[in-house]
Scaffold this active site. Structure first.
Site, PDB file in Angstrom:
ATOM      1  N   ARG A  62       0.836  -1.205   0.000  1.00 41.63           N
ATOM      2  CA  ARG A  62       0.000   0.000   0.000  1.00 41.63           C
ATOM      3  C   ARG A  62       0.872   1.256   0.000  1.00 41.63           C
ATOM      4  O   ARG A  62       1.401   1.668   1.038  1.00 41.63           O
ATOM      5  CB  ARG A  62      -0.904  -0.011   1.236  1.00 41.63           C
ATOM      6  CG  ARG A  62      -1.772   1.215   1.410  1.00 41.63           C
ATOM      7  CD  ARG A  62      -2.915   1.305   0.450  1.00 41.63           C
ATOM      8  NE  ARG A  62      -3.806   0.166   0.582  1.00 41.63           N
ATOM      9  CZ  ARG A  62      -4.685  -0.186  -0.376  1.00 41.63           C
ATOM     10  NH1 ARG A  62      -4.776   0.513  -1.499  1.00 41.63           N
ATOM     11  NH2 ARG A  62      -5.462  -1.243  -0.198  1.00 41.63           N
ATOM     12  N   ARG A  85       1.272  -6.639  -9.636  1.00 37.21           N
ATOM     13  CA  ARG A  85       1.632  -5.926  -8.395  1.00 37.21           C
ATOM     14  C   ARG A  85       2.271  -6.854  -7.379  1.00 37.21           C
ATOM     15  O   ARG A  85       3.057  -6.424  -6.548  1.00 37.21           O
ATOM     16  CB  ARG A  85       0.386  -5.307  -7.742  1.00 37.21           C
ATOM     17  CG  ARG A  85      -0.239  -4.182  -8.499  1.00 37.21           C
ATOM     18  CD  ARG A  85      -1.210  -3.404  -7.636  1.00 37.21           C
ATOM     19  NE  ARG A  85      -2.392  -4.139  -7.211  1.00 37.21           N
ATOM     20  CZ  ARG A  85      -3.353  -3.643  -6.438  1.00 37.21           C
ATOM     21  NH1 ARG A  85      -3.269  -2.403  -5.995  1.00 37.21           N
ATOM     22  NH2 ARG A  85      -4.411  -4.356  -6.090  1.00 37.21           N
ATOM     23  N   HIS A 155       0.148   3.701 -10.367  1.00 40.60           N
ATOM     24  CA  HIS A 155      -0.843   4.112  -9.353  1.00 40.60           C
ATOM     25  C   HIS A 155      -0.143   4.941  -8.261  1.00 40.60           C
ATOM     26  O   HIS A 155      -0.061   4.546  -7.092  1.00 40.60           O
ATOM     27  CB  HIS A 155      -1.441   2.834  -8.778  1.00 40.60           C
ATOM     28  CG  HIS A 155      -2.697   2.985  -7.992  1.00 40.60           C
ATOM     29  ND1 HIS A 155      -2.788   3.759  -6.857  1.00 40.60           N
ATOM     30  CD2 HIS A 155      -3.929   2.454  -8.182  1.00 40.60           C
ATOM     31  CE1 HIS A 155      -4.019   3.669  -6.381  1.00 40.60           C
ATOM     32  NE2 HIS A 155      -4.732   2.883  -7.165  1.00 40.60           N
ATOM     33  N   ASP A 200     -12.678   9.634  -6.199  1.00 37.49           N
ATOM     34  CA  ASP A 200     -12.203   8.510  -7.023  1.00 37.49           C
ATOM     35  C   ASP A 200     -12.658   8.784  -8.458  1.00 37.49           C
ATOM     36  O   ASP A 200     -13.777   8.453  -8.840  1.00 37.49           O
ATOM     37  CB  ASP A 200     -12.798   7.197  -6.478  1.00 37.49           C
ATOM     38  CG  ASP A 200     -12.117   5.974  -7.083  1.00 37.49           C
ATOM     39  OD1 ASP A 200     -11.322   6.137  -8.028  1.00 37.49           O
ATOM     40  OD2 ASP A 200     -12.394   4.855  -6.608  1.00 37.49           O
ATOM     41  N   GLU A 257      -2.628   9.344 -10.653  1.00 35.57           N
ATOM     42  CA  GLU A 257      -2.129   8.172 -11.363  1.00 35.57           C
ATOM     43  C   GLU A 257      -2.112   8.387 -12.875  1.00 35.57           C
ATOM     44  O   GLU A 257      -3.036   8.990 -13.426  1.00 35.57           O
ATOM     45  CB  GLU A 257      -3.041   6.976 -11.042  1.00 35.57           C
ATOM     46  CG  GLU A 257      -3.281   6.807  -9.550  1.00 35.57           C
ATOM     47  CD  GLU A 257      -4.471   5.897  -9.252  1.00 35.57           C
ATOM     48  OE1 GLU A 257      -4.755   4.985 -10.052  1.00 35.57           O
ATOM     49  OE2 GLU A 257      -5.121   6.102  -8.213  1.00 35.57           O
TER      50      GLU A 257
HETATM   51  O1  TA6 Z   1      -7.112   4.067  -8.550  1.00 37.32           O
HETATM   52  C1  TA6 Z   1      -8.152   4.242  -7.664  1.00 37.32           C
HETATM   53  C2  TA6 Z   1      -8.620   2.887  -7.188  1.00 37.32           C
HETATM   54  O2  TA6 Z   1      -9.001   2.087  -8.264  1.00 37.32           O
HETATM   55  C3  TA6 Z   1      -9.745   3.101  -6.159  1.00 37.32           C
HETATM   56  O3  TA6 Z   1     -11.001   2.756  -6.652  1.00 37.32           O
HETATM   57  C4  TA6 Z   1      -9.277   2.359  -4.946  1.00 37.32           C
HETATM   58  O4  TA6 Z   1      -9.990   1.269  -4.590  1.00 37.32           O
HETATM   59  C5  TA6 Z   1      -7.806   2.179  -5.166  1.00 37.32           C
HETATM   60  O5  TA6 Z   1      -7.550   2.215  -6.523  1.00 37.32           O
HETATM   61  C6  TA6 Z   1      -7.015   1.130  -4.419  1.00 37.32           C
HETATM   62  O6  TA6 Z   1      -7.131  -0.142  -4.918  1.00 37.32           O
HETATM   63  P1  TA6 Z   1      -6.409  -1.346  -4.172  1.00 37.32           P
HETATM   64  O7  TA6 Z   1      -6.702  -2.584  -4.982  1.00 37.32           O
HETATM   65  O8  TA6 Z   1      -4.941  -1.036  -4.154  1.00 37.32           O
HETATM   66  O9  TA6 Z   1      -6.982  -1.395  -2.792  1.00 37.32           O
END
Ligand code: TA6
Length: 281
Positions: A62, A85, A155, A200, A257
């Site tokens: 994260r 990832r 991201h 978002d 992103e």
């Molecule tokens: O890029 C934004 C997003 O798609 C959000 O909708 C949010 O859920 C985030 O990414 C994080 O996703 P993750 O799978 O890393 O928890």
């Protein structure tokens, strides 16, 4: 000190530390080819990394700059944000010159990815650290015999002193898809975006650079190849639902992103490139 690259252990995983000119540093892990830290010469960390991030590969780390491929978010049947990832990437090359340090990492389709997504691919992520900027370039090659289509993103989690005081410029006039309003498409009417609730959004066809002012710091972001820009902050309630975020994590991050949210089709044997540049201004 001359630019250099060293292997390090970072929270128990293998990573490389790139030392650029004037003491700029960045850290990239082999798990996910994820940039986890970037500190320009002013000594201030620019990437957010959650204090509760998990480093055992069971979930994506994260924070930093996760590589999302071949699926952005939930735009398909694959696990959210795709397959790479949590893959182990290998170092393809590393080079330090007088004014840069450069690492490339790679991964390819294997039995596990082919079971979920029946396409052969090679992915390479390059990270270059210069004095006041970093450049990431994702190169995807279709190594199979038929066309493939993908979506994806870098991201990027930017660290901010306090997100409610951050201001993001460069999105005015663009259409965005609002994930929190049934993906309704809206035109951005504000010159500056500020965060006072969960956000978002996918801003479509963002050609201009974005400028983030946060505290005393400003950062410019410019993408190539990735047509869209995603802006995400979970704010208080969504953050509280995330096991790998501390309660106040939302306050110190803003994701801006570089994304391709509409499928890119790659004929057999062809390559695609997408880049994101972050510059201290
Ligand atoms: O890029 C934004 C997003 O798609 C959000 O909708 C949010 O859920 C985030 O990414 C994080 O996703 P993750 O799978 O890393 O928890």
């Amino acid at each position: 000190m001359k630019p250099s690259i060293e292997s390090i252990d970072f929270h128990g995983i293998e990573a490389l530390r790139l030392i650029g000119p004037r003491g700029a540093t960045a850290i990239i892990s082999k798990l996910g080819a994820q940039v986890l830290s970037w500190v320009p010469p002013d000594g201030k960390e620019r990437l957010f990394l959650s204090d509760n991030a998990v480093f055992d590969g069971s979930v994506a780390i994260r924070g930093g700059i996760p590589v999302c491929f071949p699926q952005f978010g939930q735009l398909g049947d694959l696990p959210r944000h795709g397959l790479v990832r949590t893959c182990q990437w290998s170092v393809n090359s590393q080079r330090a010159g007088d004014d840069f340090a450069l690492v490339t990492m790679e991964t390819s389709s294997d039995e596990a990815t082919l079971t979920l997504w029946p396409h052969a691919f090679h992915a390479e992520l390059a990270l270059m650290v210069e004095a006041d900027r970093i450049d990431m370039e994702l190169c995807i090659t279709n190594t199979g015999g038929s066309p493939l289509s993908f979506t994806g993103a870098l991201h990027t989690y930017l660290r901010v002193p306090q997100v409610e005081e951050a201001v993001l410029e460069g999105l005015h006039g663009l259409e965005y898809r609002d994930a929190l309003d049934d993906n309704r498409v809206v035109r951005e009417a504000h010159e500056e975006l500020t965060i006072d609730r969960e956000v978002d959004r996918v801003y479509l066809n963002a050609k201009r650079p974005q400028l983030l002012h946060a505290g005393k710091q400003s950062l410019a972001m410019q993408n190539q190849g990735f047509p869209d820009v995603v802006v995400w902050n979970p704010f208080v309630d969504r953050c509280a639902e995330m096991k790998d975020m501390p309660a106040n994590g939302w306050r110190h991050m803003l994701c801006v992103e570089a994304a391709a949210t509409r499928p890119i089709t790659l004929p057999a044997g062809e390559e695609w490139y997408g880049r994101q540049t972050l510059v201290v201004v």
